[in-house]
Scaffold this motif. Structure first.
Motif, short mmCIF file in Angstrom:
data_model
loop_
_atom_site.label_atom_id
_atom_site.label_comp_id
_atom_site.label_asym_id
_atom_site.label_seq_id
_atom_site.Cartn_x
_atom_site.Cartn_y
_atom_site.Cartn_z
N GLU A 4 2.40 -9.69 1.15
CA GLU A 4 2.05 -9.15 -0.15
C GLU A 4 1.30 -10.22 -0.92
N MET A 16 -8.34 -3.84 -10.69
CA MET A 16 -8.13 -3.46 -9.29
C MET A 16 -9.18 -2.45 -8.86
N ILE A 27 -13.39 -3.50 -0.66
CA ILE A 27 -12.24 -3.81 0.16
C ILE A 27 -12.49 -3.43 1.62
N ILE A 38 -6.08 -3.81 3.92
CA ILE A 38 -5.67 -4.13 2.55
C ILE A 38 -5.30 -2.82 1.86
N LEU A 40 -2.75 -1.03 -1.62
CA LEU A 40 -1.86 -1.19 -2.76
C LEU A 40 -0.58 -0.42 -2.48
N MET A 45 -0.65 -5.70 -3.96
CA MET A 45 -1.65 -5.63 -2.93
C MET A 45 -1.06 -6.21 -1.64
#
Length: 82
Positions: A4, A16, A27, A38, A40, A45
């Motif tokens: 994390e 974000m 991303i 990656i 959330l 994240m």
């Protein structure tokens, strides 16, 4: 390896969204370059990958990109590729 990414500076959702980019393009590009995933999860994240150095590098890049956003600079795929 899964880690994390905690303690990322920013004001939450807006930064974000800017970090992830339109359609998550920023991303996704970072994931392609470093062979990581990656996401959330629960407000944090998460960076996953088989290679620990790639996960560490992705985290470092994300922190630097967030610092740029906090200074009011634009983050896009061209910057992510550098």
């Amino acid at each position: 390896m899964t880690e994390e990414l905690k303690g990322v500076p920013g004001d939450g959702t807006r930064q974000m969204q800017n970090l992830f980019g339109t359609g998550d393009e920023n991303i996704r590009r970072l994931e392609q370059l470093l062979h990581v995933h990656i996401a959330l999860r629960g407000g944090e994240m998460v960076v996953e990958g088989a290679d620990a150095p790639s996960v560490d590098l992705a985290q470092a890049i994300i922190r630097k990109l967030m610092a740029l956003l906090m200074r009011g600079e634009r983050v896009d795929t061209a910057l992510v590729q550098v």
